[in-house]
Design an enzyme around this catalytic site. Structure first.
Site, PDB file in Angstrom:
ATOM      1  N   SER A 252       0.993  -1.284  -0.103  1.00 50.83           N
ATOM      2  CA  SER A 252       0.025   0.028   0.020  1.00 50.83           C
ATOM      3  C   SER A 252       0.768   1.419  -0.004  1.00 50.83           C
ATOM      4  O   SER A 252       2.050   1.343   0.333  1.00 50.83           O
ATOM      5  CB  SER A 252      -0.968  -0.017   1.262  1.00 50.83           C
ATOM      6  OG  SER A 252      -0.113   0.210   2.211  1.00 50.83           O
ATOM      7  N   LYS A 253       0.279   2.451  -0.471  1.00 49.39           N
ATOM      8  CA  LYS A 253       0.920   3.562  -0.883  1.00 49.39           C
ATOM      9  C   LYS A 253       1.524   3.887   0.840  1.00 49.39           C
ATOM     10  O   LYS A 253       2.426   5.093   0.777  1.00 49.39           O
ATOM     11  CB  LYS A 253      -0.123   4.742  -1.197  1.00 49.39           C
ATOM     12  CG  LYS A 253      -0.303   4.723  -2.581  1.00 49.39           C
ATOM     13  CD  LYS A 253      -0.949   5.826  -2.879  1.00 49.39           C
ATOM     14  CE  LYS A 253      -1.766   5.798  -4.063  1.00 49.39           C
ATOM     15  NZ  LYS A 253      -2.438   7.101  -4.305  1.00 49.39           N
ATOM     16  N   ARG A 254       0.986   3.555   1.713  1.00 49.59           N
ATOM     17  CA  ARG A 254       1.274   3.944   3.178  1.00 49.59           C
ATOM     18  C   ARG A 254       2.938   3.709   3.408  1.00 49.59           C
ATOM     19  O   ARG A 254       3.595   4.274   4.124  1.00 49.59           O
ATOM     20  CB  ARG A 254       0.416   3.649   4.224  1.00 49.59           C
ATOM     21  CG  ARG A 254      -0.607   4.397   4.567  1.00 49.59           C
ATOM     22  CD  ARG A 254      -1.713   3.691   5.257  1.00 49.59           C
ATOM     23  NE  ARG A 254      -1.223   3.888   6.696  1.00 49.59           N
ATOM     24  CZ  ARG A 254      -2.056   3.847   7.710  1.00 49.59           C
ATOM     25  NH1 ARG A 254      -3.248   3.044   7.344  1.00 49.59           N
ATOM     26  NH2 ARG A 254      -1.528   3.693   8.950  1.00 49.59           N
ATOM     27  N   LYS A 255       3.428   2.491   2.848  1.00 42.35           N
ATOM     28  CA  LYS A 255       4.596   1.821   2.806  1.00 42.35           C
ATOM     29  C   LYS A 255       5.339   2.145   1.903  1.00 42.35           C
ATOM     30  O   LYS A 255       6.539   2.071   2.131  1.00 42.35           O
ATOM     31  CB  LYS A 255       4.532   0.373   3.688  1.00 42.35           C
ATOM     32  CG  LYS A 255       3.843   0.482   4.794  1.00 42.35           C
ATOM     33  CD  LYS A 255       3.993  -0.737   5.624  1.00 42.35           C
ATOM     34  CE  LYS A 255       3.248  -0.975   6.850  1.00 42.35           C
ATOM     35  NZ  LYS A 255       2.739  -2.040   7.155  1.00 42.35           N
ATOM     36  N   ARG A 468       5.569  11.737   2.173  1.00 40.81           N
ATOM     37  CA  ARG A 468       5.555  10.549   3.047  1.00 40.81           C
ATOM     38  C   ARG A 468       6.869  10.171   3.791  1.00 40.81           C
ATOM     39  O   ARG A 468       6.665  10.078   5.022  1.00 40.81           O
ATOM     40  CB  ARG A 468       5.360   9.277   2.163  1.00 40.81           C
ATOM     41  CG  ARG A 468       4.835   8.040   2.918  1.00 40.81           C
ATOM     42  CD  ARG A 468       4.750   6.839   1.794  1.00 40.81           C
ATOM     43  NE  ARG A 468       6.189   6.271   1.547  1.00 40.81           N
ATOM     44  CZ  ARG A 468       6.884   5.294   2.007  1.00 40.81           C
ATOM     45  NH1 ARG A 468       6.291   5.121   3.356  1.00 40.81           N
ATOM     46  NH2 ARG A 468       8.088   4.921   1.617  1.00 40.81           N
TER      47      ARG A 468
END
Ligand code: GLU
Length: 500
Positions: A252-255, A468
């Site tokens: 996922s884009k979070r990681k 991020r």
């Protein structure tokens, strides 16, 4: 029988590496069996689909070296290949289901459906349409229609028994019919839902093998039922494991960046990225890890795909990309690649236009504009903290900006400006008072060329990654904080969900 497979992306965002992975598997399987591979655009969600996204998906799959025998750009005998252009076909098929009693009109209001769901939740029952509109007789339905009541069309689903989904790699998977919802097939605006359009198209396009992500397994019973209702032969099914982060969480884009455009802008070579994705689908136990598409096709076997979830291992990708750069390109080809990657004249002109007003000597350019060509920029937590925002507001500013930029339909100077101003508003500040950490995160320096213009040139994916990384440098945002902050940005809730 000619094997025919397809990739059916929805053009609602950036081209995802997962789409490339699924496309590659479909491609290799079809080609290994002398068959055909198609591309179909599933754009029935008119509010979220964009032609920019469609273009980007087609371009990035082509960039990777994939091509299709039929598709919206190349045509073919089963077109159109864009679902938004196939409305009449879906309406005709809905009518067939209604006439045969396999589907029914449902007039329930959103409020009634919500009450039903609340009651089901309270009674610990699975969420499922309760069938109220199935009890209406012909007159009642005609009366409601004549009164102009909006309705959707739902499919009938048996109340009991078991549906067995045969998956080529996973074997038989059982679903109890009572857990399968009476799926909406046509929305009140006359648009089909994914389920109807997907099944009708796979049949009409003569798809023999449906190979797709495992998130669609639970839709399979509905699809099997639709094939049965239409009296059509069912294609073979195979659900691929999702790509994972090294910690085995869903990619996922979070990681990790998930957009192919990010890897393109970072300077990965398409053949290295394709090779990397291909390694997740073949057995390379013999130690040979450099493979082109031709070899990947030759080695492809479903059995080699690990069901535990293939890991999108960025260090491995870096290693492979380095080998391609050093070993697979001679000097002239290397130079050509660098020119293609960095030598976009229009981009360079835009960058120099911004830089001219800020230099005394041409040699100042190097350090001023280097960040345009970098991937991540290094930024330290103490530099970020050394400004007007306290730690919580700093992290909030970055988190909100990530949600904001994910929600932008267009990426240009004014949309970027709007996004960052909305973040400042949400913090109750003027943008100039919160600009510093954004400058640091995006350009690596507290002062540089104008920020919005720079962001527009760098592109959404790299900007996103830099923001991020800055947020991570400060320790990230906990789930609790994210939940508390979501309401500050319109639409952020859904985006946070889509990312998790
Ligand atoms: N449009 C669906 C998607 O975006 C296609 C799923 C399928 O292959 O059936 O993934």
């Amino acid at each position: 029988m000619t094997v025919r497979t397809r990739i059916a992306p929805s053009p609602t965002g950036d081209p995802h590496v997962g789409t490339a992975y699924v496309a590659l598997v479909n491609y290799c399987f079809a080609k290994k069996h002398g068959g055909q591979f198609l591309l179909r655009i599933e754009d029935t969600d008119r509010a979220r689909s964009t032609s920019e996204s469609e273009r980007a998906i087609l371009d990035s799959l082509h960039w990777l070296g994939l091509s299709w025998d039929e598709g919206p750009d190349v045509g073919g005998p089963h077109g159109p290949y864009r679902q938004s252009e196939r409305g009449a076909i879906y309406r005709e098929h809905i009518q067939m289901l209604l006439d045969a009693g396999h589907a029914f009109k449902c007039f329930c209001t959103p409020e009634r459906l919500e009450e039903m769901r609340v009651a089901q939740r309270a009674a610990a029952q699975p969420p499922r349409y309760d069938g109220l509109c199935l009890t209406y007789d012909r007159e009642e339905i005609a009366r409601r229609e004549a009164a102009g009541e909006p309705y959707v069309v739902r499919m009938r689903v048996p109340g009991e028994g078991v549906c067995v989904v045969e998956d080529l790699r996973r074997g038989a998977i059982e679903f109890e019919w009572k857990t399968v919802d009476m799926q909406v097939l046509m929305k009140s605006d006359g648009m089909p839902t994914y389920h109807l359009a997907n099944v009708v198209d796979d049949h009409l396009m003569e798809i023999t093998h449906v190979i797709r992500g495992e998130e669609w397994v639970s839709s399979a019973p509905k699809h099997i039922l639709l094939y049965r209702y239409f009296g059509w032969e069912m294609p073979k099914l195979m659900h691929l494991p999702l790509l994972r982060n090294p910690d085995k969480s869903k990619l996922s884009k979070r990681k990790n960046p998930t957009s192919i455009l990010f890897y393109q802008r970072m300077g990965y070579l398409p053949e290295a990225l394709l090779n990397f994705l291909g390694l997740l689908t073949v057995n390379s136990a013999d130690g040979n890890e450099i493979m082109d598409l031709h070899e990947l096709i030759g080695r492809f076997e479903f059995e080699h795909i690990s069901l535990g979830g293939p890991v999108f291992d960025v260090p491995k990708l870096n290693w492979l990309n380095g080998r391609y750069i050093r070993e697979m390109l001679d000097v002239p080809s290397f130079i050509k690649r660098v020119e293609a990657w960095a030598g976009d004249e229009a981009k360079l002109a835009n960058i120099l236009t911004l830089a001219q007003a800020r230099i005394e000597r041409l040699s100042d350019l190097g350090s001023l504009i280097a960040f345009f060509f970098q991937g991540r920029v290094s930024v330290r937590a103490d530099e970020l903290r050394d400004g007007k925002l306290d730690d919580e507001n700093l992290r909030k500013a970055f988190q909100l900006s990530l949600w904001e930029i994910d929600g932008l339909r267009d990426w240009n100077v004014s949309s970027v400006e709007g996004a960052l101003k909305r973040v400042a508003d949400a913090l109750g500040k003027k943008f100039r008072d919160v600009a510093r950490p954004f400058y640091l995160a995006v350009t690596g320096s507290p002062t540089s060329v104008p920020l919005y213009d720079a962001m527009a040139i760098i592109g959404r994916d790299i900007v996103r990654e830099r923001l991020r990384v800055a947020l991570d440098t400060l320790g990230g945002a906990s789930n609790k904080e994210q939940n508390a902050w979501k309401s500050l940005i319109a639409g952020a809730g859904e985006r946070a969900e889509a990312l998790s």
